[in-house]
Design an enzyme around this catalytic site. Structure first.
Site, PDB file in Angstrom:
ATOM      1  N   ASP A   1      61.041  52.338   9.391  1.00 30.39           N
ATOM      2  CA  ASP A   1      60.526  53.631   9.834  1.00 30.39           C
ATOM      3  C   ASP A   1      59.123  53.865   9.289  1.00 30.39           C
ATOM      4  OD1 ASP A   1      60.506  56.097  11.061  1.00 30.39           O
ATOM      5  OD2 ASP A   1      61.674  57.093   9.499  1.00 30.39           O
TER       6      ASP A   1
ATOM      7  N   SER B   1      65.892  51.529  18.972  1.00 34.75           N
ATOM      8  CA  SER B   1      67.171  52.198  19.172  1.00 34.75           C
ATOM      9  C   SER B   1      67.348  52.598  20.630  1.00 34.75           C
ATOM     10  CB  SER B   1      67.265  53.447  18.283  1.00 34.75           C
ATOM     11  OG  SER B   1      66.552  54.519  18.855  1.00 34.75           O
TER      12      SER B   1
ATOM     13  N   ASN C   1      65.095  55.362  21.604  1.00 39.29           N
ATOM     14  CA  ASN C   1      63.646  55.169  21.639  1.00 39.29           C
ATOM     15  C   ASN C   1      63.062  55.146  23.048  1.00 39.29           C
ATOM     16  OD1 ASN C   1      63.474  52.982  18.696  1.00 39.29           O
ATOM     17  ND2 ASN C   1      63.332  55.212  18.872  1.00 39.29           N
TER      18      ASN C   1
ATOM     19  N   ARG D   1      68.290  59.430   6.386  1.00 40.96           N
ATOM     20  CA  ARG D   1      69.363  59.530   7.370  1.00 40.96           C
ATOM     21  C   ARG D   1      69.591  58.144   7.968  1.00 40.96           C
ATOM     22  NH1 ARG D   1      64.939  62.346   9.477  1.00 40.96           N
ATOM     23  NH2 ARG D   1      63.913  61.297  11.251  1.00 40.96           N
TER      24      ARG D   1
END
Length: 243
Positions: free
Chosen positions: A23, A68, A71, A197
């Site tokens: 990320d 993902s 995305n 997360r």
């Protein structure tokens, strides 16, 4: 290995499986007043460094969350750029993976990609299939809920066909139909950029993973950060629900 074993000077065993949520590419690019694709391109360099660091550390499986299922909601120009980068990386990195003896696997709904990208994925996987070193799993068009739903769907088809009864379905049987079912679950999950997360990543597999959250943005991630995450992992005492 217990902390007392480490205290007697024995080297701790590396985690068999490390999973990473990569990320911070967009924030890295924004901080430098660059387009988002520049962050993703820089992030590809961090992938290379991390793969090599994990292989040197003795990790058996490294799973990277590359794209993902959510995305696709990003701007079309960014998604298109990501697809081109994925294609280039697959073509470019196969030789390096073979040099390290690394086997590539791509997990996720790859049918959502273009025919040409699907073909390149199959080619890269086949080109490394005989390698016996670390497994590099790239999660692309992947979601943890999708993974569990696909496993449930597969079991439901068996029940409908009469080859399986509903009473025979348990955690073990469902696990056998998830992605990476033939590999150990992640011992350590790392997320960069400071966010804390899981973002729909390996929901089933990460039930007892240790989590390490690092403030570094993914393009700046290097072997020192990887080593720091391993050190944090070694300091934990894993109980798996016990005392």
């Amino acid at each position: 290995m217990s902390q007392s074993d480490q205290g007697r000077g024995q080297s701790p065993l590396p985690p068999a499986h490390v999973a990473i949520i990569m990320d911070g590419n967009n924030r890295w690019a924004k901080n430098k007043l660059l387009p988002s694709i520049a962050g993703h391109t820089a992030g590809a360099g961090a992938v290379r460094r991390t793969v090599e660091a994990a292989a040197r550390a003795g990790v058996k499986v490294l799973t990277l969350f590359a794209f993902s299922s959510e995305n696709w909601k990003r701007p079309k120009a960014e998604v298109d750029g990501l697809m081109r980068l994925f294609m280039r990386s697959l073509k470019k990195e196969v030789k390096r993976l073979n040099e390290y003896g690394i086997r590539l696997r791509v997990i996720g709904d790859t049918q959502g990609f273009s025919d040409s990208l699907q073909q390149e994925i199959r080619h890269a996987e086949q080109a490394t299939v005989t390698n016996s070193g670390m497994v590099l799993a790239i999660a692309a068009n992947y979601g943890g809920r999708w993974d569990i739903a696909e496993a449930a769907k597969s079991l439901a088809k068996q029940v409908a066909a009469g080859s399986l009864s509903a009473d025979e379905i348990d955690e073990t049987r469902l696990h056998q139909h998830t992605c990476l079912a033939d590999l150990p679950p992640p011992d350590l999950m790392i997320r960069t950029s400071g966010e804390q997360r899981i973002s729909n990543f390996l929901l089933w597999q990460a039930a007892y993973s240790e989590f390490v959250f690092l403030p570094v943005l993914w393009p700046d991630f290097d072997e020192n950060h990887f080593t720091a995450a391993l050190s944090e992992y070694y300091s934990r005492q894993r109980r798996y629900g016990g005392r």
